[in-house]
Design an enzyme around this catalytic site. Sequence first.
Site, PDB file in Angstrom:
ATOM      1  N   HIS A  95       0.868  -1.183   0.000  1.00  0.00           N
ATOM      2  CA  HIS A  95       0.000   0.000   0.000  1.00  0.00           C
ATOM      3  C   HIS A  95       0.906   1.235   0.000  1.00  0.00           C
ATOM      4  O   HIS A  95       2.021   1.185   0.522  1.00  0.00           O
ATOM      5  CB  HIS A  95      -0.847  -0.052   1.278  1.00  0.00           C
ATOM      6  N   ASP A 153       3.555  -4.384   7.762  1.00  0.00           N
ATOM      7  CA  ASP A 153       2.339  -3.591   7.662  1.00  0.00           C
ATOM      8  C   ASP A 153       1.185  -4.551   7.983  1.00  0.00           C
ATOM      9  O   ASP A 153       0.813  -5.382   7.158  1.00  0.00           O
ATOM     10  CB  ASP A 153       2.221  -3.018   6.247  1.00  0.00           C
ATOM     11  N   GLN A 194      -3.995  -4.798   7.196  1.00  0.00           N
ATOM     12  CA  GLN A 194      -5.012  -5.781   6.788  1.00  0.00           C
ATOM     13  C   GLN A 194      -4.823  -7.095   7.541  1.00  0.00           C
ATOM     14  O   GLN A 194      -5.799  -7.736   7.928  1.00  0.00           O
ATOM     15  CB  GLN A 194      -4.906  -6.064   5.279  1.00  0.00           C
ATOM     16  N   LYS A 231      -9.921  -0.253  10.710  1.00  0.00           N
ATOM     17  CA  LYS A 231     -10.151  -1.499   9.961  1.00  0.00           C
ATOM     18  C   LYS A 231     -10.430  -2.659  10.920  1.00  0.00           C
ATOM     19  O   LYS A 231     -10.903  -3.713  10.516  1.00  0.00           O
ATOM     20  CB  LYS A 231      -8.934  -1.833   9.096  1.00  0.00           C
ATOM     21  N   CYS A 276      -4.734   2.552  -3.598  1.00  0.00           N
ATOM     22  CA  CYS A 276      -3.457   3.049  -3.025  1.00  0.00           C
ATOM     23  C   CYS A 276      -2.359   2.005  -3.185  1.00  0.00           C
ATOM     24  O   CYS A 276      -1.564   1.781  -2.253  1.00  0.00           O
ATOM     25  CB  CYS A 276      -3.611   3.446  -1.563  1.00  0.00           C
TER      26      CYS A 276
HETATM   27  N1  PLP Z   1      -1.541  -0.677   4.594  1.00  0.00           N
HETATM   28  C1  PLP Z   1      -2.520  -1.380   4.015  1.00  0.00           C
HETATM   29  C2  PLP Z   1      -2.223  -2.761   3.511  1.00  0.00           C
HETATM   30  C3  PLP Z   1      -3.794  -0.835   3.885  1.00  0.00           C
HETATM   31  O1  PLP Z   1      -4.764  -1.535   3.300  1.00  0.00           O
HETATM   32  C4  PLP Z   1      -4.034   0.477   4.373  1.00  0.00           C
HETATM   33  C5  PLP Z   1      -5.366   1.108   4.218  1.00  0.00           C
HETATM   34  O2  PLP Z   1      -6.083   0.831   3.298  1.00  0.00           O
HETATM   35  C6  PLP Z   1      -2.990   1.164   4.988  1.00  0.00           C
HETATM   36  C7  PLP Z   1      -1.764   0.564   5.085  1.00  0.00           C
HETATM   37  C8  PLP Z   1      -3.170   2.541   5.537  1.00  0.00           C
HETATM   38  O3  PLP Z   1      -3.991   2.524   6.647  1.00  0.00           O
HETATM   39  P1  PLP Z   1      -4.535   3.886   7.280  1.00  0.00           P
HETATM   40  O4  PLP Z   1      -5.148   4.666   6.161  1.00  0.00           O
HETATM   41  O5  PLP Z   1      -5.507   3.443   8.299  1.00  0.00           O
HETATM   42  O6  PLP Z   1      -3.366   4.573   7.886  1.00  0.00           O
END
Ligand code: PLP
Length: 406
Positions: free
Chosen positions: A122, A199, A202, A225, A364
């Site tokens: 992401h 990360d 998810q 999430k 993203c």
């Molecule tokens: N990493 C992954 C795999 C994600 O799916 C997301 C959000 O869609 C993020 C990071 C970023 O999360 P946040 O927008 O809650 O900071």
Amino acid sequence: MFDITKIRADFPILAREVNGQPLTYLDNGASAQKPQVVIDAITRGYAEEYANVHRGLHYLSNLSTERYEAVRGIVQRFLNAGSEDEIIFNSGTTEGINMVSYAWAAPRLKAGDEIILSTMEHHANIVPWHFLRERQGVVLKWVDPELDGSLDPQKVLDAITDKTRLIAVTQCSNVLGTVVDVKTICSGAKARGIPVLVDGSQGAVHMPVDVQDLGCDFYAITGHKLYGPSGSGAIYVAKERMAEMQPFMGGGDMIDDVRKEVVTYASGPLKFEAGTPGIVQTIGMGAALEYMMGLGMENIAAHEADLAAYAAERFAGLNWVNVQGSAPGKAAIFSLTMDGAAHAHDISTILDKKGIAVRAGHHCAKPLMEHLGVAATARASFGLYNTRDEVDTLIKGLELCHKLLA
Ligand code: PLP
């Protein structure tokens, strides 16, 4: 026992209609809905227990501090961290990864040092590293997924050189649903003395997480999430790494002493939590994690695995739908394109008319989209409250899209 009817009743929004149709909420990958216990915790936090944390000596300040600090222990249990001093609160994964980039990596990395990323990250796990490339000449090395969307941990380890300083990888792709074997990556990296950032934005939603078992150095989660409030999150930082981190933002709460000439810093996580935090958001995240642990992360994972298998079976019957990613054990996240001229935005708009919420776009993850050769997909991402009936509703909606758009 995973009583889905009872669980759905815990989420008030699931009872509403959208566009005159029962809501079929399949945008959990972007943000999940909130159970009543979380809504109650937020309401109680503001209606009965609100004051700023850490600073006051009065009753309400002590109470809100107690409620807020208790969440550190809840996150510790949720991630099985060795100590609650390894949990830093923040606004979500984006802030967590940026903090590692600014507080740990930037002061340590120099031109030519390498960071290994997968192509399925992401942007939150890409752009903070691009900053280091732009500003300090750090080199980003990319490992592509296999044809089925899986990520070969050996390929990640093979990318290590004597210049590698960090591996930053997702535990679960928000586009493909691929679950990455981060444990193998961590143990191979550790043998070479290289820290790993996971990360977990998810991953932590869909499976039990044990950061000690994984052996990672950083593990970032995002509250919204995880069925908690937006603006809440946390990052696990192994204590050896935390000791190496410089303060990130400066301000109240993160200091030991401030004089005109010098400043000394708080120890532990507080050093990285400058300013008034998201007090009630964090308390709400605690309620959400308790809720998930109450259901049982193994049970949630099993329920979602059933949905993933059923959805995959149903999609296989639609020869005009292309699902991106079929890695074994993938999470119930399905990014779709359709044969013919149908654009992901059109699919999403038609589904919306039927009360079905999916996300359309690049999610993203532009490097991954480029790798896949698609500009956009429509993504259906399932959560703990979704059902097989909702898979059927989605399939019916896609059939309508096919009729109208193909
Ligand atoms: N990493 C992954 C795999 C994600 O799916 C997301 C959000 O869609 C993020 C990071 C970023 O999360 P946040 O927008 O809650 O900071």
